[in-house]
Design a protein around this motif. Structure first.
Motif, PDB file in Angstrom:
ATOM      1  N   HIS A 193      30.639  40.314  40.944  1.00 43.22           N
ATOM      2  CA  HIS A 193      31.760  39.621  41.080  1.00 43.22           C
ATOM      3  C   HIS A 193      33.084  39.909  41.736  1.00 43.22           C
ATOM      4  CE1 HIS A 193      28.413  37.944  38.934  1.00 43.22           C
ATOM      5  NE2 HIS A 193      28.856  36.864  39.632  1.00 43.22           N
ATOM      6  N   LYS A 194      33.799  39.144  41.704  1.00 40.97           N
ATOM      7  CA  LYS A 194      35.208  39.903  42.954  1.00 40.97           C
ATOM      8  C   LYS A 194      35.852  38.804  41.708  1.00 40.97           C
ATOM      9  CE  LYS A 194      36.881  37.945  45.962  1.00 40.97           C
ATOM     10  NZ  LYS A 194      37.405  36.830  46.844  1.00 40.97           N
ATOM     11  N   HIS A 195      37.217  40.114  41.183  1.00 40.48           N
ATOM     12  CA  HIS A 195      38.409  40.025  40.927  1.00 40.48           C
ATOM     13  C   HIS A 195      38.799  38.937  40.763  1.00 40.48           C
ATOM     14  CE1 HIS A 195      37.902  43.673  38.652  1.00 40.48           C
ATOM     15  NE2 HIS A 195      37.245  43.855  39.736  1.00 40.48           N
ATOM     16  N   PRO A 196      39.393  37.760  39.453  1.00 46.41           N
ATOM     17  CA  PRO A 196      39.818  36.805  40.540  1.00 46.41           C
ATOM     18  C   PRO A 196      41.637  37.364  39.970  1.00 46.41           C
ATOM     19  CG  PRO A 196      38.973  36.397  37.609  1.00 46.41           C
ATOM     20  CD  PRO A 196      38.803  37.718  38.756  1.00 46.41           C
ATOM     21  N   ASP A 197      42.299  35.463  40.108  1.00 43.24           N
ATOM     22  CA  ASP A 197      43.544  35.769  39.730  1.00 43.24           C
ATOM     23  C   ASP A 197      43.304  35.084  38.623  1.00 43.24           C
ATOM     24  OD1 ASP A 197      46.027  36.072  39.552  1.00 43.24           O
ATOM     25  OD2 ASP A 197      46.941  35.940  41.333  1.00 43.24           O
TER      26      ASP A 197
ATOM     27  N   LEU B  48      51.249  43.740  37.234  1.00 42.48           N
ATOM     28  CA  LEU B  48      51.108  43.564  38.539  1.00 42.48           C
ATOM     29  C   LEU B  48      50.583  42.588  38.808  1.00 42.48           C
ATOM     30  CD1 LEU B  48      50.561  47.615  38.428  1.00 42.48           C
ATOM     31  CD2 LEU B  48      52.340  46.697  39.332  1.00 42.48           C
ATOM     32  N   PRO B  49      50.855  42.032  40.796  1.00 45.54           N
ATOM     33  CA  PRO B  49      49.994  41.705  41.693  1.00 45.54           C
ATOM     34  C   PRO B  49      48.468  42.885  41.403  1.00 45.54           C
ATOM     35  CG  PRO B  49      51.783  42.250  42.290  1.00 45.54           C
ATOM     36  CD  PRO B  49      51.399  43.568  41.124  1.00 45.54           C
ATOM     37  N   LEU B  50      47.678  41.507  41.616  1.00 40.68           N
ATOM     38  CA  LEU B  50      45.856  41.535  40.963  1.00 40.68           C
ATOM     39  C   LEU B  50      45.678  42.283  42.953  1.00 40.68           C
ATOM     40  CD1 LEU B  50      43.021  40.787  40.656  1.00 40.68           C
ATOM     41  CD2 LEU B  50      43.243  39.576  42.219  1.00 40.68           C
ATOM     42  N   HIS B  51      46.631  42.471  43.592  1.00 38.65           N
ATOM     43  CA  HIS B  51      46.105  43.375  44.748  1.00 38.65           C
ATOM     44  C   HIS B  51      46.866  45.186  44.486  1.00 38.65           C
ATOM     45  CE1 HIS B  51      50.309  43.984  46.289  1.00 38.65           C
ATOM     46  NE2 HIS B  51      50.409  43.015  46.056  1.00 38.65           N
ATOM     47  N   GLN B  52      47.196  44.649  43.081  1.00 38.61           N
ATOM     48  CA  GLN B  52      48.544  46.526  43.114  1.00 38.61           C
ATOM     49  C   GLN B  52      47.231  46.831  41.912  1.00 38.61           C
ATOM     50  OE1 GLN B  52      50.746  47.600  44.450  1.00 38.61           O
ATOM     51  NE2 GLN B  52      50.765  49.608  43.506  1.00 38.61           N
ATOM     52  N   LYS B  53      47.185  46.223  41.501  1.00 37.31           N
ATOM     53  CA  LYS B  53      45.531  46.469  40.147  1.00 37.31           C
ATOM     54  C   LYS B  53      44.668  46.820  40.963  1.00 37.31           C
ATOM     55  CE  LYS B  53      46.484  42.502  37.695  1.00 37.31           C
ATOM     56  NZ  LYS B  53      46.654  41.895  36.665  1.00 37.31           N
ATOM     57  N   LEU B  54      44.501  46.112  41.967  1.00 33.72           N
ATOM     58  CA  LEU B  54      43.051  46.730  42.627  1.00 33.72           C
ATOM     59  C   LEU B  54      42.934  47.917  43.348  1.00 33.72           C
ATOM     60  CD1 LEU B  54      41.824  43.615  43.768  1.00 33.72           C
ATOM     61  CD2 LEU B  54      40.709  44.850  42.261  1.00 33.72           C
ATOM     62  N   LYS B  55      43.784  48.138  43.876  1.00 36.62           N
ATOM     63  CA  LYS B  55      44.354  50.020  44.113  1.00 36.62           C
ATOM     64  C   LYS B  55      43.955  51.567  42.763  1.00 36.62           C
ATOM     65  CE  LYS B  55      47.643  49.429  47.175  1.00 36.62           C
ATOM     66  NZ  LYS B  55      50.121  48.760  46.955  1.00 36.62           N
ATOM     67  N   ALA B  56      43.690  50.196  41.549  1.00 35.32           N
ATOM     68  CA  ALA B  56      42.935  51.572  40.722  1.00 35.32           C
ATOM     69  C   ALA B  56      41.533  50.728  40.234  1.00 35.32           C
ATOM     70  CB  ALA B  56      44.137  51.760  39.757  1.00 35.32           C
ATOM     71  N   ALA B  57      41.048  49.825  41.237  1.00 34.43           N
ATOM     72  CA  ALA B  57      39.819  49.308  40.515  1.00 34.43           C
ATOM     73  C   ALA B  57      38.675  50.477  40.251  1.00 34.43           C
ATOM     74  CB  ALA B  57      39.453  48.453  41.978  1.00 34.43           C
ATOM     75  N   ARG B  58      37.973  49.581  39.553  1.00 31.40           N
ATOM     76  CA  ARG B  58      36.766  50.944  39.278  1.00 31.40           C
ATOM     77  C   ARG B  58      35.816  50.326  40.399  1.00 31.40           C
ATOM     78  NH1 ARG B  58      34.768  48.110  34.093  1.00 31.40           N
ATOM     79  NH2 ARG B  58      36.708  49.035  32.933  1.00 31.40           N
ATOM     80  N   SER B  59      35.136  52.008  40.704  1.00 32.86           N
ATOM     81  CA  SER B  59      34.321  51.851  41.750  1.00 32.86           C
ATOM     82  C   SER B  59      32.687  51.385  40.828  1.00 32.86           C
ATOM     83  CB  SER B  59      34.635  52.978  42.431  1.00 32.86           C
ATOM     84  OG  SER B  59      33.956  54.297  41.380  1.00 32.86           O
ATOM     85  N   PRO B  60      31.935  51.279  41.568  1.00 35.18           N
ATOM     86  CA  PRO B  60      31.151  50.482  41.002  1.00 35.18           C
ATOM     87  C   PRO B  60      29.978  51.585  40.022  1.00 35.18           C
ATOM     88  CG  PRO B  60      30.357  50.805  43.610  1.00 35.18           C
ATOM     89  CD  PRO B  60      32.117  51.311  43.141  1.00 35.18           C
ATOM     90  N   ASP B  61      29.882  52.893  40.546  1.00 34.99           N
ATOM     91  CA  ASP B  61      29.134  53.582  39.243  1.00 34.99           C
ATOM     92  C   ASP B  61      30.435  54.465  38.550  1.00 34.99           C
ATOM     93  OD1 ASP B  61      30.735  55.003  41.577  1.00 34.99           O
ATOM     94  OD2 ASP B  61      29.045  56.590  41.404  1.00 34.99           O
ATOM     95  N   ALA B  62      31.441  53.914  38.354  1.00 32.91           N
ATOM     96  CA  ALA B  62      32.844  54.795  37.739  1.00 32.91           C
ATOM     97  C   ALA B  62      32.919  53.759  36.394  1.00 32.91           C
ATOM     98  CB  ALA B  62      34.110  55.419  38.299  1.00 32.91           C
ATOM     99  N   VAL B  63      33.479  54.295  35.434  1.00 33.76           N
ATOM    100  CA  VAL B  63      33.905  53.849  34.243  1.00 33.76           C
ATOM    101  C   VAL B  63      35.182  53.355  34.293  1.00 33.76           C
ATOM    102  CG1 VAL B  63      34.051  55.237  33.039  1.00 33.76           C
ATOM    103  CG2 VAL B  63      33.772  53.301  31.980  1.00 33.76           C
ATOM    104  N   SER B  64      36.186  54.512  34.965  1.00 30.08           N
ATOM    105  CA  SER B  64      37.665  54.294  34.899  1.00 30.08           C
ATOM    106  C   SER B  64      38.125  53.896  35.743  1.00 30.08           C
ATOM    107  CB  SER B  64      38.330  55.830  35.220  1.00 30.08           C
ATOM    108  OG  SER B  64      37.745  56.859  34.255  1.00 30.08           O
TER     109      SER B  64
END
Ligand SMILES: O=C(O)CCC(=O)C(=O)O
Ligand SMILES: [Fe+2]
Length: 371
Positions: free
Chosen positions: A17-21, A97-113
């Protein structure tokens, strides 16, 4: 030995699912409305034990708390309150932080960090009203994405927090082992001074925004942690609940400077079922944002964890087979709440408890008998 990040990467769970604001949602979307009303009844007269680390009888108090609750609140642990305050400031800054900024550090699908949903989300049909940011080892790469200019101040706080937790976790391990009649010399990876140098850990920063329809929403669904121990600090907003056998859900109110210590699945195995891993969840509320910082602590990822020989005998056979943390993370990613039963050697005496139907059933509750 695989690092903890590699161990998680080897056992991915996919969250589509997409991240909501959350701030923009005035109404609870259907995807967040748990169709079966979560069990909102809280046992009013029950209290999770509070233990002073320096109490002369601490091992016995810990033993009693872990046997009957699988959780306790720890005070006088030596971690300065100012460090919690700074850690919570950093956590607040991160989630604000604004969602678009947090998403710059989004977890990739196979990662945990990185930024994303709780890993357990994939096991539930409904979404949870929370955001999670996981840090393993250095926060530097992630924080460079979030704060290209000011990453250093936040890195310093997180690294100081990780160091304080690492030290406390080793001391806690000695206390918990002592409470089981096990000395650090009995644990190979403890090291000569009980410093548990090879231990692995992950930091979960959790945010639970205020919610327009809290009774139908779920902050974090019922689960146990796949750790030896989890050390949790919460801001001064209620929401954490633990499941007490025979009683139901019990609130764990924030204690200023107190830390919630959860027994995790690996300690459950090591203690041969004597210390049950605690089932816990988080509820949200209409007006206040809740934060928590959870330090998920476990052994080196390739060390076999099995019921300790001192807790196994003719009247109490080993209830679990041995597993490494690496392997157990894979078992958990596949079986979630049935992971413990899947490594069990004999039939559980009692393996069910009541949670509502939206929540995965059959977490294992072990009936305790004397060792
Ligand atoms: O937010 C909390 O109090 C609980 C967090 C938690 O259970 C976890 O991160 O595993
Ligand atoms: Fe947890």
């Amino acid at each position: 030995m695989p690092s903890l990040s590699e161990a998680f990467r080897g056992h991915p769970v996919y969250l589509h699912h997409k991240h909501p604001d959350f701030n923009s949602l005035q109404k609870l979307p259907d995807s967040y409305a748990w169709t079966t009303q979560p069990d909102n009844h809280i046992h009013p007269n029950s209290t999770v034990p509070v233990i002073d680390f320096n109490h002369p009888n601490a091992p016995n108090l810990v033993r009693h708390a872990c046997r009957t609750w699988g959780v306790f609140q720890l005070i006088s642990h030596g971690v300065p309150i100012s460090l919690f305050a700074r850690m919570h400031k950093a956590t607040l800054a991160l989630f604000s932080l604004p969602l678009h900024q947090k998403l710059k550090a989004a977890r990739s699908p196979d990662a945990v960090s990185g930024y994303g949903r709780a890993r357990i989300s994939s096991f539930f049909p409904k979404l949870m009203w929370s955001e999670c940011f996981t840090i393993i080892d250095s926060p530097l790469q992630l924080f460079l994405h979030l704060w290209p200019q000011h990453y250093a101040i936040y890195c310093d706080i997180v690294m100081e927090y990780q160091a304080a937790m690492e030290k406390l976790a080793a001391k806690l391990m000695c206390l918990v082992l002592a409470s089981l009649g096990i000395s650090k010399e009995d644990i190979k990876w403890a090291g000569p001074r009980g410093e548990f140098d090879g231990a692995c850990a992950a930091l979960h920063l959790n945010s639970y925004p205020s919610c327009p329809d809290p009774d139908r929403a779920m902050g974090l669904a019922a689960h146990t942690d796949s750790t030896l121990l989890t050390i949790l600090h919460q801001n001064n907003v209620n929401g954490l609940q633990v499941l007490k056998e025979g009683e139901g859900w019990v609130a764990v109110p924030p204690l200023p400077g107190g830390l919630v210590i959860n027994v995790g699945d690996l300690l459950h195995i090591l203690s041969n079922g004597l210390y049950p891993s605690v089932v816990h969840r988080v509820r949200v509320n209409r007006t206040r944002q809740r934060f928590s910082v959870a330090y998920l602590y476990g052994p080196p990822t390739n060390v076999e964890i099995s019921p300790h020989v001192k807790l196994v005998g003719p009247t109490r056979p080993a209830l679990y087979r041995s597993v490494t943390w690496n392997e157990y993370l894979g078992t958990k990613a596949k079986h979630f709440n049935k992971a413990l039963s899947s490594v069990r050697l004999s039939e559980p005496i009692n393996s069910s408890f009541d949670v509502n139907e939206d929540e995965s059933n059959d977490l294992e509750v072990v009936q305790l008998d004397s060792p």
